[in-house]
Design a protein around this motif. Structure first.
Motif, PDB file in Angstrom:
ATOM      1  N   MET A 246       8.265  -2.550   9.140  1.00 12.91           N
ATOM      2  CA  MET A 246       7.703  -3.756   9.751  1.00 12.91           C
ATOM      3  C   MET A 246       6.238  -3.565  10.175  1.00 12.91           C
ATOM      4  O   MET A 246       5.757  -4.249  11.081  1.00 12.91           O
ATOM      5  CB  MET A 246       8.552  -4.206  10.939  1.00 12.91           C
ATOM      6  N   GLY A 247       5.528  -2.634   9.540  1.00 15.80           N
ATOM      7  CA  GLY A 247       4.104  -2.478   9.790  1.00 15.80           C
ATOM      8  C   GLY A 247       3.738  -1.648  10.998  1.00 15.80           C
ATOM      9  O   GLY A 247       2.536  -1.523  11.316  1.00 15.80           O
ATOM     10  N   PHE A 248       4.702  -1.048  11.684  1.00 20.61           N
ATOM     11  CA  PHE A 248       4.398  -0.186  12.825  1.00 20.61           C
ATOM     12  C   PHE A 248       3.980   1.206  12.333  1.00 20.61           C
ATOM     13  O   PHE A 248       4.453   1.692  11.297  1.00 20.61           O
ATOM     14  CB  PHE A 248       5.613  -0.064  13.747  1.00 20.61           C
ATOM     15  N   LYS A 249       3.100   1.854  13.096  1.00 22.56           N
ATOM     16  CA  LYS A 249       2.662   3.213  12.802  1.00 22.56           C
ATOM     17  C   LYS A 249       2.817   4.060  14.055  1.00 22.56           C
ATOM     18  O   LYS A 249       2.359   3.669  15.132  1.00 22.56           O
ATOM     19  CB  LYS A 249       1.212   3.237  12.327  1.00 22.56           C
TER      20      LYS A 249
ATOM     21  N   ASN B  60       4.177   6.072   8.910  1.00 21.58           N
ATOM     22  CA  ASN B  60       4.366   4.634   8.759  1.00 21.58           C
ATOM     23  C   ASN B  60       5.823   4.263   8.968  1.00 21.58           C
ATOM     24  O   ASN B  60       6.715   4.803   8.302  1.00 21.58           O
ATOM     25  CB  ASN B  60       3.910   4.174   7.374  1.00 21.58           C
TER      26      ASN B  60
ATOM     27  N   THR C 242       1.038   1.816  16.936  1.00 21.38           N
ATOM     28  CA  THR C 242       0.080   0.754  16.628  1.00 21.38           C
ATOM     29  C   THR C 242       0.740  -0.260  15.715  1.00 21.38           C
ATOM     30  O   THR C 242       1.625   0.078  14.913  1.00 21.38           O
ATOM     31  CB  THR C 242      -1.188   1.307  15.942  1.00 21.38           C
ATOM     32  N   TRP C 243       0.311  -1.507  15.830  1.00 21.04           N
ATOM     33  CA  TRP C 243       0.784  -2.557  14.941  1.00 21.04           C
ATOM     34  C   TRP C 243      -0.248  -3.670  14.888  1.00 21.04           C
ATOM     35  O   TRP C 243      -1.062  -3.818  15.803  1.00 21.04           O
ATOM     36  CB  TRP C 243       2.148  -3.091  15.365  1.00 21.04           C
ATOM     37  N   ASP C 244      -0.217  -4.449  13.790  1.00 15.29           N
ATOM     38  CA  ASP C 244      -1.177  -5.514  13.559  1.00 15.29           C
ATOM     39  C   ASP C 244      -0.484  -6.865  13.584  1.00 15.29           C
ATOM     40  O   ASP C 244       0.702  -6.993  13.244  1.00 15.29           O
ATOM     41  CB  ASP C 244      -1.883  -5.343  12.209  1.00 15.29           C
ATOM     42  N   ASP C 245      -1.258  -7.861  13.968  1.00 14.12           N
ATOM     43  CA  ASP C 245      -0.793  -9.246  13.988  1.00 14.12           C
ATOM     44  C   ASP C 245      -1.877 -10.095  13.328  1.00 14.12           C
ATOM     45  O   ASP C 245      -2.941 -10.293  13.913  1.00 14.12           O
ATOM     46  CB  ASP C 245      -0.529  -9.699  15.425  1.00 14.12           C
ATOM     47  N   GLN C 246      -1.612 -10.559  12.110  1.00 10.61           N
ATOM     48  CA  GLN C 246      -2.594 -11.336  11.366  1.00 10.61           C
ATOM     49  C   GLN C 246      -2.450 -12.810  11.702  1.00 10.61           C
ATOM     50  O   GLN C 246      -1.397 -13.406  11.515  1.00 10.61           O
ATOM     51  CB  GLN C 246      -2.410 -11.123   9.859  1.00 10.61           C
TER      52      GLN C 246
ATOM     53  N   ASN D  68       3.447   7.497   3.325  1.00  8.72           N
ATOM     54  CA  ASN D  68       3.992   7.335   4.673  1.00  8.72           C
ATOM     55  C   ASN D  68       3.349   8.221   5.732  1.00  8.72           C
ATOM     56  O   ASN D  68       3.459   7.935   6.923  1.00  8.72           O
ATOM     57  CB  ASN D  68       5.508   7.605   4.669  1.00  8.72           C
TER      58      ASN D  68
ATOM     59  N   ASN E 230      -5.114  -6.105  16.571  1.00  9.71           N
ATOM     60  CA  ASN E 230      -4.567  -4.761  16.504  1.00  9.71           C
ATOM     61  C   ASN E 230      -4.117  -4.327  17.898  1.00  9.71           C
ATOM     62  O   ASN E 230      -4.876  -4.413  18.863  1.00  9.71           O
ATOM     63  CB  ASN E 230      -5.607  -3.777  15.958  1.00  9.71           C
TER      64      ASN E 230
END
Length: 257
Positions: free
Chosen positions: A81-84, A78, A118-122, A48, A129
């Protein structure tokens, strides 16, 4: 196909970004060729928490003269839901450069505290990003010196909000795995706010494209071209000063477990 259309659109926009608007006739305009060399290391302490260390060596006039030296570090956590989330500190030295330098003889220092998410969207093979960063800036105003040495007369406090959208697409694999060539396109806008912000509420915008390669050792190298539109805080002859900079960028990215 949609991903290719998005990257093509960003590339076309990048190509036209360097064009000056009609309103630029009422500005003092400055163009510079820059070269930025960046190294960014992430050390994962556990599942984390990670430590981040970054240094940017920024040059002008090819690589002959300094533009800026920037060190940045922080601790990342971390979130669900994938947020950092990251909180950190940065130290910068900005040197005199260009037709309208901010200082005459010496670089001026800057301390920063910053927080970012930061977060990602695939989207299929395309990775989007997002990075939102809030900065608390302490800029050193240089005092006139009779000894030929740099002296900071006072520290001016400013706030700045930044948002970057970066698109990453693998070229020889379906996903961004080891031994993968990839392309990126990004745009980042900077907005200043607070009582000490002068003309540059719009502080700057950066746009770039790079080609990269991800190695097995979790090390990636990226090289490309960028454009930077920057508004200086103070006017000259009652006219705002805009820089229209472009240059080469080289990134070394490493993730250590």
């Amino acid at each position: 196909m949609k991903q290719r259309h998005l990257l093509f659109s960003l590339t076309c926009l990048f190509g036209f970004w360097d064009s000056e608007p009609l309103s630029a006739r009422n500005r003092k305009n400055d163009r510079n060729i820059l070269a930025w060399f960046n190294t960014h290391h992430t050390l994962h302490l556990n599942e984390n928490i990670a430590a981040s260390i970054e240094y940017q060596w920024r040059r002008t006039d090819g690589i002959k003269n300094w533009q800026q030296s920037l060190f940045r570090t922080g601790i990342q956590y971390n979130l669900p839901m994938g947020f950092k989330a990251l909180i950190g500190y940065a130290w910068a030295e900005t040197f005199p450069y260009g037709a309208y330098p901010l200082t005459q003889y010496f670089p001026f220092p800057e301390h920063r505290i910053f927080e970012q998410i930061t977060w990602d969207d695939q989207q299929g093979p395309l990775l989007l990003n997002h990075r939102a960063r809030l900065e608390q800036r302490f800029l050193g105003a240089l005092a006139p010196s009779t000894k030929g040495e740099r002296e900071v007369g006072q520290w001016n406090y400013m706030n700045r909000l930044r948002y970057q959208l970066k698109a990453i697409i693998p070229l020889n694999n379906k996903t961004l795995t080891d031994n993968t060539f990839y392309a990126t396109a990004y745009d980042e806008i900077f907005i200043g706010f607070g009582k000490n912000v002068n003309l540059n509420v719009f502080d700057q915008n950066r746009m770039g494209i790079t080609l990269g390669y991800k190695f097995k050792s979790k090390i990636s190298i990226e090289a490309g071209w960028f454009n930077q539109t920057l508004q200086q805080a103070r006017p000259i002859d009652n006219q705002p000063v805009y820089q229209y900079n472009q240059g080469f960028i080289l990134n070394l990215l490493a993730n250590w477990n």
